[in-house]
Design a protein around this motif. Structure first.
Motif, short mmCIF file in Angstrom:
data_model
loop_
_atom_site.label_atom_id
_atom_site.label_comp_id
_atom_site.label_asym_id
_atom_site.label_seq_id
_atom_site.Cartn_x
_atom_site.Cartn_y
_atom_site.Cartn_z
N THR A 162 0.82 -1.22 0.00
CA THR A 162 0.00 0.00 0.00
C THR A 162 0.85 1.27 0.00
N LEU A 163 1.98 1.26 0.68
CA LEU A 163 2.81 2.48 0.68
C LEU A 163 3.30 2.81 -0.73
N GLU A 164 3.69 1.76 -1.49
CA GLU A 164 4.13 1.99 -2.88
C GLU A 164 3.00 2.64 -3.68
N LEU A 165 1.80 2.16 -3.42
CA LEU A 165 0.62 2.70 -4.11
C LEU A 165 0.43 4.18 -3.74
N LEU A 166 0.51 4.49 -2.47
CA LEU A 166 0.32 5.88 -2.03
C LEU A 166 1.40 6.78 -2.63
N PHE A 167 2.64 6.30 -2.61
CA PHE A 167 3.74 7.11 -3.16
C PHE A 167 3.54 7.33 -4.66
N ALA A 168 3.13 6.27 -5.37
CA ALA A 168 2.95 6.38 -6.83
C ALA A 168 1.83 7.37 -7.15
N ALA A 169 0.72 7.27 -6.42
CA ALA A 169 -0.41 8.16 -6.68
C ALA A 169 -0.02 9.60 -6.38
N ASP A 170 0.69 9.80 -5.29
CA ASP A 170 1.07 11.16 -4.91
C ASP A 170 2.05 11.75 -5.92
N ALA A 171 2.98 10.91 -6.39
CA ALA A 171 3.94 11.38 -7.39
C ALA A 171 3.23 11.74 -8.69
N ALA A 172 2.26 10.89 -9.09
CA ALA A 172 1.52 11.16 -10.33
C ALA A 172 0.75 12.48 -10.21
N ARG A 173 0.12 12.68 -9.07
CA ARG A 173 -0.64 13.92 -8.84
C ARG A 173 0.32 15.11 -8.91
#
Ligand code: RP5
Length: 296
Positions: free
Chosen positions: A65-76
C-alpha cells in the motif's frame, strides 16, 4: 483526456491486459529499495494532463500500500489530471467491526486512506458482509465488478452437472448469483469461526447432491481452513470430492496442501491475485468496469 496504465510491482500482466483491452499505453512503476528497507518510486513516463490508472494486486497489503500511495502522490504532483485504481482484490474488508474491545476497524481506516489517494476505484467482489456497498466506507466513486459471469462461463465449459455449495452464509451472495446464471441448485452450509485457523462447518439438514459434482465456492481462500473443512463435510456426506473455487486466492502452499488433504478434486481461482490456481480470467470484465470512467 488520454488514459495510461501505471503498473505497481507484480501487476505487470494486469496492466498489459488492461492496456490492450482499453487501447492505451502501459508503464511500469520503478521501485528502488534502500538498504534500510525504505522505498523510492519513480514514474518512467510523463503523466501531465492524463488520466492515470494504477494497476495493483493488493494481497500482502501492508507491503504494497505504501508503494501505491507514493505512486499516486507522485503522479498527482507531476500533473496527472485524474487517478484511478484498478485493484481486483480489495484488502482489509473483513475487519468491518470492533469484534473485541480496543480493536481497530481496519476496513474503515483503509477506505479513508485510499479515498484520500485516488479519484475512483474498480475492484472485484469486495468482502461486503455486514455492509451493503462500498459507499458506506469509501468516499471515492467505486465500481464493483462481479466474478460470477466469468465463473459461470468457466463452469459451463468444465463441469457438466454442478451443485454449487457455499461454506457459510456470507458466501450465499456469490453462490446464488453463479447458480442462478447456470440454473442449477445450490446449498449453503453454516460456519462457526473459533479462530483464524479453526472453523466448524455444517451441512444444512435435508441437503442432497443428486449425482451432481459438488462445487464449493467462496469469495476468499486465506488459510484455506473454511474450504478444507467444507470439503471434508461434503465428502463425509458421500457427495464425492468437491471442486473448490475461490474468487480471491490468498492461500499459501500450506493452505493448498490442506485443501488437497481434505479431498479437493481441483482448486481454481479467478486471477484477481497471481496464484498457481488461477484459471478464470477477469480481464475483459475489469476493462468493462473501467470503461465507465473513461467517458471524456
Ligand atoms: O478460512 P480462511 O481460508 O482462512 O478464510 C476465508 C474465509 O473467511 C471469510 O472471511 C471468507 O469469506 C472466507 O469464507
Amino acid at each position: 483526456m488520454n488514459t495510461m496504465i501505471l503498473a505497481l510491482p507484480g501487476a505487470e500482466n494486469l496492466a498489459q491486459t488492461l492496456a490492450s483491452l482499453l487501447h492505451c499505453p502501459a508503464s511500469m512503476l520503478e521501485v528502488h529499495r534502500f538498504p534500510d528497507g525504505e522505498g523510492l518510486v519513480r514514474l518512467r513516463t510523463g503523466v501531465e494532463g492524463q488520466r492515470v490508472l494504477l494497476a495493483a494486486h493488493l494481497d500482502h497489503p501492508d507491503e504494497k500500500t505504501l508503494e501505491l500511495l507514493f505512486a499516486a502522490d507522485a503522479a498527482r504532483d507531476l500533473g496527472a489530471a485524474e487517478i484511478g485504481l484498478v485493484a481486483p482484490y480489495l484488502p482489509y474488508m473483513r475487519q468491518d467491526e470492533r469484534f473485541r474491545p480496543g480493536e481497530a476497524i481496519t476496513s474503515r481506516t483503509y477506505a479513508r486512506v485510499l479515498s484520500a489517494t485516488v479519484d475512483f476505484l474498480v475492484t472485484v467482489d469486495p468482502h461486503l458482509h455486514r455492509m451493503a456497498s462500498l459507499d458506506q466506507i469509501y468516499t471515492v466513486r467505486s465500481k464493483v465488478v462481479a466474478a460470477a459471469p466469468a465463473i459461470a462461463q468457466w463452469l459451463v465449459r468444465e463441469v457438466p452437472q454442478p451443485l454449487l455449495v457455499g461454506p457459510d452464509s456470507e458466501s450465499e451472495q456469490w453462490v446464488a448469483d453463479v447458480a442462478g446464471r447456470l440454473d442449477v441448485p445450490y446449498v449453503i452450509m453454516t460456519k462457526e469461526r473459533r479462530g483464524d485457523r479453526d472453523v466448524q462447518v455444517r451441512m444444512p439438514p435435508g441437503a442432497r447432491c443428486e449425482g451432481r459434482v459438488p462445487v464449493l465456492l467462496d469469495d476468499i481462500a486465506s488459510s484455506g481452513h473454511t474450504l478444507a473443512t467444507a470439503a471434508e463435510v461434503v465428502r463425509d456426506a458421500g457427495w464425492g470430492q468437491p471442486l473448490c473455487i475461490a474468487v480471491h486466492a490468498l492461500l499459501d502452499q500450506a493452505g493448498l496442501d490442506l485443501l488437497h488433504r481434505a479431498g479437493a478434486r481441483r482448486i481454481v481461482s479467478c486471477d484477481t491475485i497471481p496464484h498457481p490456481t488461477n484459471a478464470i480470467a477477469l480481464g475483459p470484465w475489469l476493462a468493462e468496469g473501467v470503461r465507465g470512467y473513461l467517458q471524456d
